[in-house]
Design a protein around this motif. Structure first.
Motif, mmCIF file in Angstrom:
data_model
loop_
_atom_site.group_PDB
_atom_site.id
_atom_site.type_symbol
_atom_site.label_atom_id
_atom_site.label_comp_id
_atom_site.label_asym_id
_atom_site.label_seq_id
_atom_site.Cartn_x
_atom_site.Cartn_y
_atom_site.Cartn_z
ATOM 1 N N ASP A 168 0.853 -1.189 0.000
ATOM 2 C CA ASP A 168 0.000 0.000 0.000
ATOM 3 C C ASP A 168 0.893 1.245 0.000
ATOM 4 O O ASP A 168 1.506 1.573 1.014
ATOM 5 C CB ASP A 168 -0.891 0.008 1.242
ATOM 6 N N PRO A 169 0.970 1.965 -1.131
ATOM 7 C CA PRO A 169 1.860 3.134 -1.190
ATOM 8 C C PRO A 169 1.260 4.394 -0.568
ATOM 9 O O PRO A 169 1.916 5.435 -0.543
ATOM 10 C CB PRO A 169 2.073 3.314 -2.693
ATOM 11 N N HIS A 170 0.005 4.299 -0.085
ATOM 12 C CA HIS A 170 -0.684 5.485 0.435
ATOM 13 C C HIS A 170 -1.018 5.375 1.926
ATOM 14 O O HIS A 170 -1.824 6.174 2.420
ATOM 15 C CB HIS A 170 -1.963 5.735 -0.367
ATOM 16 N N HIS A 171 -0.431 4.437 2.626
ATOM 17 C CA HIS A 171 -0.744 4.270 4.041
ATOM 18 C C HIS A 171 -0.305 5.519 4.815
ATOM 19 O O HIS A 171 0.808 6.013 4.620
ATOM 20 C CB HIS A 171 -0.040 3.023 4.594
ATOM 21 N N PRO A 172 -1.173 6.035 5.681
ATOM 22 C CA PRO A 172 -0.848 7.297 6.365
ATOM 23 C C PRO A 172 0.215 7.176 7.455
ATOM 24 O O PRO A 172 0.804 8.177 7.852
ATOM 25 C CB PRO A 172 -2.194 7.705 6.975
ATOM 26 N N GLU A 173 0.455 5.960 7.948
ATOM 27 C CA GLU A 173 1.374 5.815 9.083
ATOM 28 C C GLU A 173 2.620 5.002 8.750
ATOM 29 O O GLU A 173 3.723 5.367 9.161
ATOM 30 C CB GLU A 173 0.634 5.168 10.261
ATOM 31 N N PRO A 177 3.602 -0.314 3.549
ATOM 32 C CA PRO A 177 3.440 -1.582 4.265
ATOM 33 C C PRO A 177 3.035 -2.724 3.334
ATOM 34 O O PRO A 177 2.372 -2.505 2.309
ATOM 35 C CB PRO A 177 2.313 -1.272 5.257
ATOM 36 N N ILE A 178 3.413 -3.918 3.696
ATOM 37 C CA ILE A 178 3.013 -5.133 2.973
ATOM 38 C C ILE A 178 1.614 -5.493 3.445
ATOM 39 O O ILE A 178 1.394 -5.772 4.625
ATOM 40 C CB ILE A 178 3.994 -6.283 3.249
ATOM 41 N N VAL A 179 0.648 -5.482 2.536
ATOM 42 C CA VAL A 179 -0.730 -5.809 2.910
ATOM 43 C C VAL A 179 -1.075 -7.253 2.592
ATOM 44 O O VAL A 179 -2.054 -7.797 3.107
ATOM 45 C CB VAL A 179 -1.741 -4.848 2.239
ATOM 46 N N ASP A 180 -0.280 -7.888 1.741
ATOM 47 C CA ASP A 180 -0.490 -9.312 1.450
ATOM 48 C C ASP A 180 0.787 -9.876 0.837
ATOM 49 O O ASP A 180 1.585 -9.138 0.247
ATOM 50 C CB ASP A 180 -1.668 -9.514 0.497
ATOM 51 N N CYS A 186 7.214 -15.664 1.766
ATOM 52 C CA CYS A 186 7.593 -16.037 3.140
ATOM 53 C C CYS A 186 8.788 -16.990 3.116
ATOM 54 O O CYS A 186 9.755 -16.819 3.877
ATOM 55 C CB CYS A 186 6.422 -16.703 3.849
ATOM 56 N N ARG A 187 8.715 -17.976 2.242
ATOM 57 C CA ARG A 187 9.777 -18.988 2.160
ATOM 58 C C ARG A 187 11.101 -18.355 1.721
ATOM 59 O O ARG A 187 12.159 -18.665 2.275
ATOM 60 C CB ARG A 187 9.327 -20.073 1.187
ATOM 61 N N GLU A 195 4.510 -12.214 10.265
ATOM 62 C CA GLU A 195 5.645 -11.325 10.509
ATOM 63 C C GLU A 195 5.810 -10.285 9.398
ATOM 64 O O GLU A 195 6.425 -9.239 9.622
ATOM 65 C CB GLU A 195 6.936 -12.140 10.624
ATOM 66 N N MET A 196 5.263 -10.549 8.221
ATOM 67 C CA MET A 196 5.430 -9.633 7.087
ATOM 68 C C MET A 196 4.259 -8.664 6.931
ATOM 69 O O MET A 196 4.473 -7.489 6.620
ATOM 70 C CB MET A 196 5.624 -10.428 5.794
ATOM 71 N N ILE A 197 3.023 -9.149 7.144
ATOM 72 C CA ILE A 197 1.850 -8.314 6.922
ATOM 73 C C ILE A 197 1.868 -7.122 7.879
ATOM 74 O O ILE A 197 2.035 -7.269 9.091
ATOM 75 C CB ILE A 197 0.553 -9.114 7.100
ATOM 76 N N GLY A 198 1.677 -5.934 7.314
ATOM 77 C CA GLY A 198 1.640 -4.711 8.116
ATOM 78 C C GLY A 198 2.991 -4.052 8.293
ATOM 79 O O GLY A 198 3.072 -2.894 8.711
#
Length: 338
Positions: A168-173, A177-180, A186-187, A195-198
């Motif tokens: 998400d290139p527009h996250h305000p905070e 962040p990786i959203v999916d 993961c591998r 551990e990656m999401i968010g």
């Protein structure tokens, strides 16, 4: 002769009012672009021209039939049309109105998706249902195609052998962040999905990207559609490995997202390094041997089925020395390798 005079003003006014009422009925009911129908005692007793157009038939095929007769046997929820129609009619009489989606079967055999609104009223002294259909076939078909496209995307996303991350290139905070992410991501990076999401994509990068750098990159993506590059990733266990990255902008549920497809190129880089070493060893070897060494190349392929004499002519005409060592140059008095 006896004559009587009776004031019929009220009757004439009533007749005029009735005529106006019928004209309004004709305009509102018969000429409406939406399908209007009257249901009395569970069957259609009247319909307008729009209904005939929607069902691709005429009113004689409609009047006298209950709703389930011009419907498929089952609705999308798995219930029989006859049972569902009776329930929805009863609910409308009890609660005053009912709006729902329904599939009717046209007279040419195709399906018609409609949004149905039914409301009870008294018509010609009988309890009836005033029914409105709005054709939503195109919308439902578009929704179906969108759903199929989303399912295909998720299948490709989850089964891809390459690592895929959705950012998400527009996250305000959080910065990008990786959203999916898929299992391959993961591998490859050593992290669990949780551990990656968010987390910012900087979790994988060697250096953090600044807001200005990120915005410039996003604008570049919008212009070029796809950007391919090579970079380095940080594995969870601390080691660094090379990756080939393909990045693009996509729209997910109306939101602009960045899709990154990463491929671990460690083996390719190792093979390239081995090739460089091999070439260095080769050049070191031929530069030190006392015999003359050279390599021929041709400006076009030679047909080896040609007679020997023609092959010799071909060699003179098309082949040249592409590379030679110092001993060869000295042997033939060549001052410059070129």
């Amino acid at each position: 002769m006896i004559g009587t005079i009776q004031d019929i003003t009220e009757r004439k006014l009533s007749q005029v009012a009735l005529q106006k009422s019928e004209e309004k009925y004709s305009i509102l009911f018969k000429d409406s672009p939406d399908a209007y129908l009257i249901i009395t005692d569970g069957v259609f007793t009247d319909c307008n021209r729009a209904t005939e157009v929607m069902l691709r038939g005429d009113r004689m095929q409609i009047i006298g039939n209950p709703p389930d007769v011009i419907s498929p046997e089952f609705q999308p929820d798995g219930r029989k049309s006859s049972d569902s129609a009776a329930e929805k009619i009863a609910w409308a009489f009890k609660n005053g109105k009912n709006t729902f989606e329904w599939i009717h079967r046209r007279f040419d055999g195709s399906d018609l998706y409609v949004e149905v609104s039914i409301a009870p009223m008294i018509f010609q002294g009988n309890p009836t249902l005033f029914t409105t259909w709005r054709d939503i076939t195109e919308r439902k078909q578009a929704e179906k195609k969108l759903k199929e496209s989303q399912q295909l995307f998720h299948e490709l996303f989850n089964t891809s052998p390459d690592a895929i991350v959705l950012i998400d290139p527009h996250h305000p905070e959080v910065s990008w962040p990786i959203v999916d992410c898929n299992e391959a991501a993961c591998r490859m990076n050593g992290f669990s999905r949780e551990e990656m999401i968010g987390k910012s994509i900087d979790l994988l990068n060697l250096t953090e990207g600044s807001p200005d750098e990120r915005m410039a990159y996003l604008n570049k993506l919008r212009q070029k559609a796809v950007i391919q590059t090579e970079s380095l990733h940080h594995h969870k266990d601390g080691h660094v490995f090379p990756v080939e990255i393909s990045t693009s902008v996509i729209t997910v549920e109306g939101r602009e997202m960045v899709l990154g497809i990463d491929r671990d190129i460690t083996e390719r880089k190792q093979a390239e390094a081995e090739l460089v070493k091999s070439e260095e060893r080769y050049r070191s070897f031929i530069s030190q041997v006392s015999e003359g060494v050279y390599r021929f190349e041709s400006d076009e392929p030679m047909d080896i089925s040609l007679p020997v004499e023609e092959q010799v002519d071909f060699i003179y005409d098309h082949m040249f020395i592409a590379e030679c060592n110092q001993a060869f140059r000295e042997m033939y008095g060549i001052a410059d390798e070129k």
